[in-house]
Scaffold this motif. Structure first.
Motif, PDB file in Angstrom:
ATOM      1  N   ALA A  60      25.157  -9.594  18.859  1.00 52.69           N
ATOM      2  CA  ALA A  60      25.385  -8.330  19.724  1.00 52.69           C
ATOM      3  C   ALA A  60      24.133  -7.947  20.526  1.00 52.69           C
ATOM      4  O   ALA A  60      23.399  -8.410  20.696  1.00 52.69           O
ATOM      5  N   PRO A  61      24.587  -7.146  21.607  1.00 52.00           N
ATOM      6  CA  PRO A  61      23.543  -6.788  22.374  1.00 52.00           C
ATOM      7  C   PRO A  61      22.520  -5.989  21.839  1.00 52.00           C
ATOM      8  O   PRO A  61      22.418  -5.278  20.755  1.00 52.00           O
ATOM      9  N   GLN A  62      21.185  -6.487  22.477  1.00 48.16           N
ATOM     10  CA  GLN A  62      19.971  -5.936  21.716  1.00 48.16           C
ATOM     11  C   GLN A  62      19.244  -5.232  22.841  1.00 48.16           C
ATOM     12  O   GLN A  62      19.134  -5.322  23.958  1.00 48.16           O
ATOM     13  N   ALA A  63      18.605  -4.066  22.387  1.00 48.78           N
ATOM     14  CA  ALA A  63      17.873  -3.094  23.022  1.00 48.78           C
ATOM     15  C   ALA A  63      16.527  -2.905  22.355  1.00 48.78           C
ATOM     16  O   ALA A  63      16.135  -2.908  21.186  1.00 48.78           O
ATOM     17  N   ILE A  64      15.524  -3.468  23.111  1.00 48.19           N
ATOM     18  CA  ILE A  64      14.258  -3.565  22.844  1.00 48.19           C
ATOM     19  C   ILE A  64      13.131  -2.574  23.454  1.00 48.19           C
ATOM     20  O   ILE A  64      13.151  -2.329  24.696  1.00 48.19           O
ATOM     21  N   ALA A  65      12.656  -1.656  22.520  1.00 51.60           N
ATOM     22  CA  ALA A  65      11.833  -0.571  22.920  1.00 51.60           C
ATOM     23  C   ALA A  65      10.475  -1.060  23.304  1.00 51.60           C
ATOM     24  O   ALA A  65       9.683  -1.832  22.478  1.00 51.60           O
ATOM     25  N   VAL A  66       9.917  -1.002  24.554  1.00 53.30           N
ATOM     26  CA  VAL A  66       8.618  -1.397  25.146  1.00 53.30           C
ATOM     27  C   VAL A  66       7.921  -0.297  25.377  1.00 53.30           C
ATOM     28  O   VAL A  66       8.123   0.665  25.970  1.00 53.30           O
ATOM     29  N   SER A  67       6.459  -0.163  25.185  1.00 48.77           N
ATOM     30  CA  SER A  67       5.534   0.723  25.396  1.00 48.77           C
ATOM     31  C   SER A  67       4.653   0.178  26.713  1.00 48.77           C
ATOM     32  O   SER A  67       4.198   0.851  27.489  1.00 48.77           O
ATOM     33  N   GLY A  68       4.709  -1.369  27.093  1.00 54.96           N
ATOM     34  CA  GLY A  68       3.693  -1.855  28.078  1.00 54.96           C
ATOM     35  C   GLY A  68       2.593  -2.291  27.322  1.00 54.96           C
ATOM     36  O   GLY A  68       2.004  -3.082  27.834  1.00 54.96           O
ATOM     37  N   GLY A  69       2.432  -2.283  25.836  1.00 52.82           N
ATOM     38  CA  GLY A  69       1.397  -2.907  25.115  1.00 52.82           C
ATOM     39  C   GLY A  69       1.698  -4.551  24.777  1.00 52.82           C
ATOM     40  O   GLY A  69       2.704  -4.952  25.099  1.00 52.82           O
ATOM     41  N   ILE A  70       0.732  -5.065  24.640  1.00 51.28           N
ATOM     42  CA  ILE A  70       0.730  -6.628  24.328  1.00 51.28           C
ATOM     43  C   ILE A  70       1.813  -7.049  23.240  1.00 51.28           C
ATOM     44  O   ILE A  70       2.640  -7.799  23.379  1.00 51.28           O
ATOM     45  N   ASP A  71       1.815  -6.271  22.253  1.00 45.96           N
ATOM     46  CA  ASP A  71       2.800  -6.453  21.111  1.00 45.96           C
ATOM     47  C   ASP A  71       4.188  -6.185  21.465  1.00 45.96           C
ATOM     48  O   ASP A  71       5.081  -7.131  21.536  1.00 45.96           O
ATOM     49  N   SER A  72       4.475  -5.051  21.958  1.00 43.43           N
ATOM     50  CA  SER A  72       6.080  -4.703  22.542  1.00 43.43           C
ATOM     51  C   SER A  72       6.521  -5.703  23.650  1.00 43.43           C
ATOM     52  O   SER A  72       7.683  -6.162  23.697  1.00 43.43           O
ATOM     53  N   MET A  73       5.717  -5.999  24.652  1.00 40.38           N
ATOM     54  CA  MET A  73       5.749  -7.016  25.710  1.00 40.38           C
ATOM     55  C   MET A  73       6.112  -8.292  25.330  1.00 40.38           C
ATOM     56  O   MET A  73       6.927  -9.088  25.531  1.00 40.38           O
ATOM     57  N   LYS A 126      20.691 -17.636  21.181  1.00 36.65           N
ATOM     58  CA  LYS A 126      20.448 -17.426  19.971  1.00 36.65           C
ATOM     59  C   LYS A 126      20.770 -15.937  19.550  1.00 36.65           C
ATOM     60  O   LYS A 126      20.860 -15.544  18.212  1.00 36.65           O
ATOM     61  N   ILE A 127      20.667 -15.030  20.379  1.00 38.75           N
ATOM     62  CA  ILE A 127      20.910 -13.551  20.029  1.00 38.75           C
ATOM     63  C   ILE A 127      21.716 -13.231  21.378  1.00 38.75           C
ATOM     64  O   ILE A 127      21.771 -13.804  22.351  1.00 38.75           O
ATOM     65  N   GLY A 128      22.075 -11.930  21.304  1.00 38.95           N
ATOM     66  CA  GLY A 128      22.999 -11.401  22.518  1.00 38.95           C
ATOM     67  C   GLY A 128      21.782 -10.935  23.277  1.00 38.95           C
ATOM     68  O   GLY A 128      20.870 -11.161  23.381  1.00 38.95           O
ATOM     69  N   PRO A 129      22.830 -10.510  24.606  1.00 43.96           N
ATOM     70  CA  PRO A 129      22.158 -10.054  25.641  1.00 43.96           C
ATOM     71  C   PRO A 129      20.998  -9.008  25.332  1.00 43.96           C
ATOM     72  O   PRO A 129      21.299  -8.064  24.699  1.00 43.96           O
ATOM     73  N   GLN A 139      10.819  -9.195  36.908  1.00 45.03           N
ATOM     74  CA  GLN A 139      10.347 -10.705  37.300  1.00 45.03           C
ATOM     75  C   GLN A 139      11.476 -11.603  36.316  1.00 45.03           C
ATOM     76  O   GLN A 139      11.737 -12.505  36.590  1.00 45.03           O
ATOM     77  N   GLU A 140      11.625 -11.094  35.188  1.00 43.56           N
ATOM     78  CA  GLU A 140      12.361 -11.858  34.101  1.00 43.56           C
ATOM     79  C   GLU A 140      13.885 -11.614  34.210  1.00 43.56           C
ATOM     80  O   GLU A 140      14.498 -12.392  33.489  1.00 43.56           O
ATOM     81  N   GLY A 141      14.306 -10.819  35.114  1.00 42.95           N
ATOM     82  CA  GLY A 141      15.924 -10.514  35.277  1.00 42.95           C
ATOM     83  C   GLY A 141      16.138  -9.458  33.788  1.00 42.95           C
ATOM     84  O   GLY A 141      17.583  -9.903  33.500  1.00 42.95           O
ATOM     85  N   ILE A 142      15.436  -8.928  33.197  1.00 46.79           N
ATOM     86  CA  ILE A 142      15.816  -8.088  32.033  1.00 46.79           C
ATOM     87  C   ILE A 142      16.181  -6.510  32.673  1.00 46.79           C
ATOM     88  O   ILE A 142      15.306  -6.005  33.077  1.00 46.79           O
ATOM     89  N   PRO A 143      17.471  -6.157  32.321  1.00 45.86           N
ATOM     90  CA  PRO A 143      17.887  -4.889  32.539  1.00 45.86           C
ATOM     91  C   PRO A 143      16.971  -3.828  31.720  1.00 45.86           C
ATOM     92  O   PRO A 143      16.499  -3.998  30.654  1.00 45.86           O
ATOM     93  N   LEU A 144      16.519  -2.542  32.410  1.00 42.43           N
ATOM     94  CA  LEU A 144      15.466  -1.836  31.792  1.00 42.43           C
ATOM     95  C   LEU A 144      16.165  -0.476  32.091  1.00 42.43           C
ATOM     96  O   LEU A 144      16.877  -0.117  33.157  1.00 42.43           O
ATOM     97  N   HIS A 145      15.974   0.443  31.110  1.00 42.72           N
ATOM     98  CA  HIS A 145      16.312   1.986  31.080  1.00 42.72           C
ATOM     99  C   HIS A 145      15.080   2.763  30.943  1.00 42.72           C
ATOM    100  O   HIS A 145      14.484   2.415  29.774  1.00 42.72           O
TER     101      HIS A 145
END
Length: 94
Positions: free
Chosen positions: A26-39, A53-56, A83-89
């Motif tokens: 399924a589509p995956q939403a990744i919450a990011v803070s800008g810190g090394i772990d979430s990036m 292996k996983i959805g978009p 840079q990576e072509g990842i959609p961002l909200h």
């Protein structure tokens, strides 16, 4: 290279233990803070998505407007996603 392959295999095996195949694809939403772990998580999820292996993957950044440095964090996330072509909200909390 061998360590990277083993790392990916270990993480993917873990994902298979905590999520069904349907959930993974399924589509995956990744919450990011800008810190090394979430990036790192966002980067890894994007690699898995590119491998099928996983959805978009899309990224989400919540700007709380609680500290001056958060503008810099947001710019890091924006630049990486472009840079990576990842959609961002970006969500702004009032």
């Amino acid at each position: 290279i061998a360590y990277r392959a083993l790392f990916f295999k270990h993480i993917y095996r873990f994902l298979g233990n905590v999520a069904t195949g349907k959930e993974l694809l399924a589509p995956q939403a990744i919450a990011v803070s800008g810190g090394i772990d979430s990036m790192a998580l966002l980067w890894l999820a994007n690699v898995f998505s590119q491998q099928g292996k996983i959805g978009p993957v899309r990224a989400m950044f919540v700007h709380h407007h609680t500290r001056a440095g958060q503008d810099n964090d947001m710019e890091i996330v924006i630049n990486f996603c472009q840079q990576e072509g990842i959609p961002l909200h970006v969500l702004h909390v009032e």
